[in-house]
Design a protein around this motif. Structure first.
Motif, PDB file in Angstrom:
ATOM      1  N   VAL A  55       0.765  -1.249   0.045  1.00  0.00           N
ATOM      2  CA  VAL A  55       0.016  -0.117  -0.042  1.00  0.00           C
ATOM      3  C   VAL A  55       0.732   1.367   0.018  1.00  0.00           C
ATOM      4  O   VAL A  55       0.373   2.174  -0.557  1.00  0.00           O
ATOM      5  CB  VAL A  55      -1.084   0.114   1.328  1.00  0.00           C
ATOM      6  CG1 VAL A  55      -0.338   0.077   2.511  1.00  0.00           C
ATOM      7  CG2 VAL A  55      -1.951   1.290   0.975  1.00  0.00           C
ATOM      8  N   GLU A  56       2.143   1.246   0.630  1.00  0.00           N
ATOM      9  CA  GLU A  56       2.973   2.372   0.468  1.00  0.00           C
ATOM     10  C   GLU A  56       4.389   1.885   0.907  1.00  0.00           C
ATOM     11  O   GLU A  56       4.674   0.926   1.417  1.00  0.00           O
ATOM     12  CB  GLU A  56       2.633   3.448   1.506  1.00  0.00           C
ATOM     13  CG  GLU A  56       2.814   2.968   2.813  1.00  0.00           C
ATOM     14  CD  GLU A  56       2.346   4.188   3.935  1.00  0.00           C
ATOM     15  OE1 GLU A  56       2.751   5.076   3.578  1.00  0.00           O
ATOM     16  OE2 GLU A  56       1.570   3.846   4.913  1.00  0.00           O
ATOM     17  N   ASN A  57       5.030   2.853   0.312  1.00  0.00           N
ATOM     18  CA  ASN A  57       6.666   2.578   0.414  1.00  0.00           C
ATOM     19  C   ASN A  57       7.330   3.945   0.881  1.00  0.00           C
ATOM     20  O   ASN A  57       6.837   4.980   0.403  1.00  0.00           O
ATOM     21  CB  ASN A  57       7.309   2.037  -0.813  1.00  0.00           C
ATOM     22  CG  ASN A  57       8.911   2.072  -0.810  1.00  0.00           C
ATOM     23  OD1 ASN A  57       9.582   3.166  -1.176  1.00  0.00           O
ATOM     24  ND2 ASN A  57       9.261   1.133  -0.326  1.00  0.00           N
ATOM     25  N   ALA A  62       2.566   6.154  -2.131  1.00  0.00           N
ATOM     26  CA  ALA A  62       1.562   5.389  -2.247  1.00  0.00           C
ATOM     27  C   ALA A  62       1.597   4.459  -3.411  1.00  0.00           C
ATOM     28  O   ALA A  62       2.036   4.834  -4.538  1.00  0.00           O
ATOM     29  CB  ALA A  62       0.304   6.010  -2.242  1.00  0.00           C
ATOM     30  N   VAL A  63       0.879   3.003  -3.145  1.00  0.00           N
ATOM     31  CA  VAL A  63       0.648   2.290  -4.463  1.00  0.00           C
ATOM     32  C   VAL A  63      -0.710   2.488  -4.576  1.00  0.00           C
ATOM     33  O   VAL A  63      -1.775   1.978  -4.102  1.00  0.00           O
ATOM     34  CB  VAL A  63       1.007   0.951  -3.805  1.00  0.00           C
ATOM     35  CG1 VAL A  63       0.457  -0.086  -5.023  1.00  0.00           C
ATOM     36  CG2 VAL A  63       2.307   0.655  -3.431  1.00  0.00           C
ATOM     37  N   LYS A 173      11.187   1.003   3.672  1.00  0.00           N
ATOM     38  CA  LYS A 173      10.244   0.143   4.167  1.00  0.00           C
ATOM     39  C   LYS A 173       9.165   0.221   3.353  1.00  0.00           C
ATOM     40  O   LYS A 173       8.810   1.044   2.805  1.00  0.00           O
ATOM     41  CB  LYS A 173       9.955   0.404   5.795  1.00  0.00           C
ATOM     42  CG  LYS A 173      10.849   0.350   6.794  1.00  0.00           C
ATOM     43  CD  LYS A 173      10.575   0.659   7.976  1.00  0.00           C
ATOM     44  CE  LYS A 173      11.413   0.619   9.017  1.00  0.00           C
ATOM     45  NZ  LYS A 173      10.941   1.029  10.452  1.00  0.00           N
ATOM     46  N   THR A 174       8.446  -0.892   2.967  1.00  0.00           N
ATOM     47  CA  THR A 174       7.303  -1.054   2.595  1.00  0.00           C
ATOM     48  C   THR A 174       6.066  -1.611   3.452  1.00  0.00           C
ATOM     49  O   THR A 174       6.444  -2.485   4.111  1.00  0.00           O
ATOM     50  CB  THR A 174       7.356  -2.184   1.189  1.00  0.00           C
ATOM     51  OG1 THR A 174       8.012  -1.641   0.232  1.00  0.00           O
ATOM     52  CG2 THR A 174       5.857  -2.420   0.556  1.00  0.00           C
ATOM     53  N   ARG A 175       4.939  -0.881   3.357  1.00  0.00           N
ATOM     54  CA  ARG A 175       3.798  -1.482   4.211  1.00  0.00           C
ATOM     55  C   ARG A 175       2.762  -2.102   3.368  1.00  0.00           C
ATOM     56  O   ARG A 175       2.516  -1.771   2.184  1.00  0.00           O
ATOM     57  CB  ARG A 175       3.179  -0.124   4.981  1.00  0.00           C
ATOM     58  CG  ARG A 175       1.807  -0.450   5.683  1.00  0.00           C
ATOM     59  CD  ARG A 175       1.580   0.920   6.150  1.00  0.00           C
ATOM     60  NE  ARG A 175       0.165   0.886   7.085  1.00  0.00           N
ATOM     61  CZ  ARG A 175      -0.835   1.733   6.661  1.00  0.00           C
ATOM     62  NH1 ARG A 175      -0.498   2.410   5.859  1.00  0.00           N
ATOM     63  NH2 ARG A 175      -1.980   1.415   7.183  1.00  0.00           N
ATOM     64  N   PHE A 176       2.701  -3.139   3.900  1.00  0.00           N
ATOM     65  CA  PHE A 176       1.357  -3.914   3.207  1.00  0.00           C
ATOM     66  C   PHE A 176       0.109  -4.130   3.979  1.00  0.00           C
ATOM     67  O   PHE A 176       0.116  -4.111   5.196  1.00  0.00           O
ATOM     68  CB  PHE A 176       1.941  -5.603   3.077  1.00  0.00           C
ATOM     69  CG  PHE A 176       3.233  -5.661   2.109  1.00  0.00           C
ATOM     70  CD1 PHE A 176       3.110  -6.276   0.878  1.00  0.00           C
ATOM     71  CD2 PHE A 176       4.458  -5.355   2.613  1.00  0.00           C
ATOM     72  CE1 PHE A 176       4.212  -6.129  -0.088  1.00  0.00           C
ATOM     73  CE2 PHE A 176       5.707  -5.710   1.939  1.00  0.00           C
ATOM     74  CZ  PHE A 176       5.566  -5.882   0.503  1.00  0.00           C
ATOM     75  N   TRP A 177      -0.870  -4.094   3.364  1.00  0.00           N
ATOM     76  CA  TRP A 177      -2.384  -4.429   3.827  1.00  0.00           C
ATOM     77  C   TRP A 177      -2.768  -5.761   3.654  1.00  0.00           C
ATOM     78  O   TRP A 177      -2.413  -6.448   2.468  1.00  0.00           O
ATOM     79  CB  TRP A 177      -3.357  -3.578   3.008  1.00  0.00           C
ATOM     80  CG  TRP A 177      -3.548  -2.160   3.964  1.00  0.00           C
ATOM     81  CD1 TRP A 177      -3.032  -1.810   5.058  1.00  0.00           C
ATOM     82  CD2 TRP A 177      -4.050  -1.268   3.108  1.00  0.00           C
ATOM     83  NE1 TRP A 177      -3.618  -0.605   5.301  1.00  0.00           N
ATOM     84  CE2 TRP A 177      -4.188   0.010   3.901  1.00  0.00           C
ATOM     85  CE3 TRP A 177      -5.135  -0.911   2.159  1.00  0.00           C
ATOM     86  CZ2 TRP A 177      -4.840   1.230   4.059  1.00  0.00           C
ATOM     87  CZ3 TRP A 177      -5.686   0.317   1.752  1.00  0.00           C
ATOM     88  CH2 TRP A 177      -5.510   1.456   2.724  1.00  0.00           C
ATOM     89  N   ILE A 178      -3.361  -6.322   4.584  1.00  0.00           N
ATOM     90  CA  ILE A 178      -3.918  -7.781   4.444  1.00  0.00           C
ATOM     91  C   ILE A 178      -5.429  -7.624   4.439  1.00  0.00           C
ATOM     92  O   ILE A 178      -6.146  -7.035   5.265  1.00  0.00           O
ATOM     93  CB  ILE A 178      -3.722  -8.525   5.811  1.00  0.00           C
ATOM     94  CG1 ILE A 178      -2.200  -8.539   6.329  1.00  0.00           C
ATOM     95  CG2 ILE A 178      -4.054  -9.913   5.403  1.00  0.00           C
ATOM     96  CD1 ILE A 178      -1.008  -8.737   5.283  1.00  0.00           C
TER      97      ILE A 178
END
Length: 280
Positions: A55-57, A62-63, A173-178
């Protein structure tokens, strides 16, 4: 047993994030998908129990595709997050750097290692790959080729790590949503993700929304605008804030915002990951 879908092929950073979430969820079945829409489709049609989407780096931002897909899939909710430190490595079967003729990786990874490539491998051909994992697979087959990928990919494809931490920005860092249909029970602390739109495009309309959070002492951790794809200047706002949507004071703020917004959608409340993969 339903698995966890991720953006493949095996060995991507998304795959690594999926394995971290899998340990939390007690799941060890993972489904590699060709793209992000397919990853969500596997959850909708019951082939997977959850999907991991970036979702964001911290460097790239933002992705946008993920934000758009989440809006298009209201039947799914954000049930968790994984914040993954991105440490790029140079992988190769070459005897030394002098015998490397090409470096392959995803364009973003290549851009994030620009200084290392210029200093250590000047003049070497740079080749874009569909993913860091695909590059690692190529490096496994050709000793004159190097890949920029993770140690996770190196282990999966059995390619030696020549150099670690070659990224220009070490705190990447990359943030991932589940995304799923059932939330994972966790003691917290919690974060809530929302989408809001002001009632009208007029001065102070966004402030009227945000001030309620400030007055309630609720910290906003992220705000991102996305066009509605209807009119120029017409935007939605993705907001992340601390707290759980069903608990006060956030519960009270959300109730008060119903008359101040034309759209108020709670994407999900889920346990925070401060970057350690939930103590992985």
């Amino acid at each position: 047993m339903k698995g966890i879908a991720y953006l493949g092929p095996p060995g991507t950073y998304s795959h690594e994030a999926a394995t971290i979430w899998g340990r939390l969820a007690g799941q060890d079945l993972f489904l590699a998908c060709l793209d992000l829409p397919e990853a969500l489709a596997t959850v909708r049609d019951g082939r997977a129990g959850a999907a991991v989407l970036p979702v964001e780096n911290s460097i790239e931002g933002a992705v946008n595709l993920t934000l758009d897909l989440v809006l298009e899939t209201p039947e799914l909710q954000v049930v968790g997050e994984v914040v993954l430190p991105i440490h790029h490595c140079l992988l190769s079967r070459a005897d030394n750097l002098a015998t490397i003729r090409e470096v392959w990786s995803h364009p973003q990874a290549l851009a994030q290692c620009r200084h290392y490539l210029a200093q250590k491998l000047p003049g070497v051909a740079i080749r874009p790959a569909t993913s860091t994992a695909a590059a690692a697979s190529q490096a496994q087959q050709r000793p004159d080729l190097a890949a920029i990928a993770s140690t996770f990919a190196a282990g999966l494809y059995q390619v030696p790590v020549v150099a670690t931490g070659i990224e220009d920005y070490p705190d990447n860092k990359t943030r991932f949503w589940i995304l799923g249909q059932e939330a994972l029970q966790h003691p917290g602390p919690y974060k809530t993700s929302l989408v809001v739109a002001a009632v009208a495009n007029r001065p102070g309309s966004l402030y009227a929304i945000l001030k309620d959070f400030a007055e309630a002492g609720i910290n906003l951790t992220r705000i991102e605008s996305r066009p509605t794809k209807k009119e120029l200047g017409d935007y939605l706002f993705f907001i992340d804030c601390e707290g759980k949507a069903t608990d006060s004071p956030l519960k009270d703020v959300l109730a008060g915002l119903k008359n101040k917004t034309s759209l108020l959608l709670v994407l999900g409340s889920y346990p925070c990951d401060g970057g350690a993969g939930h103590d992985r």
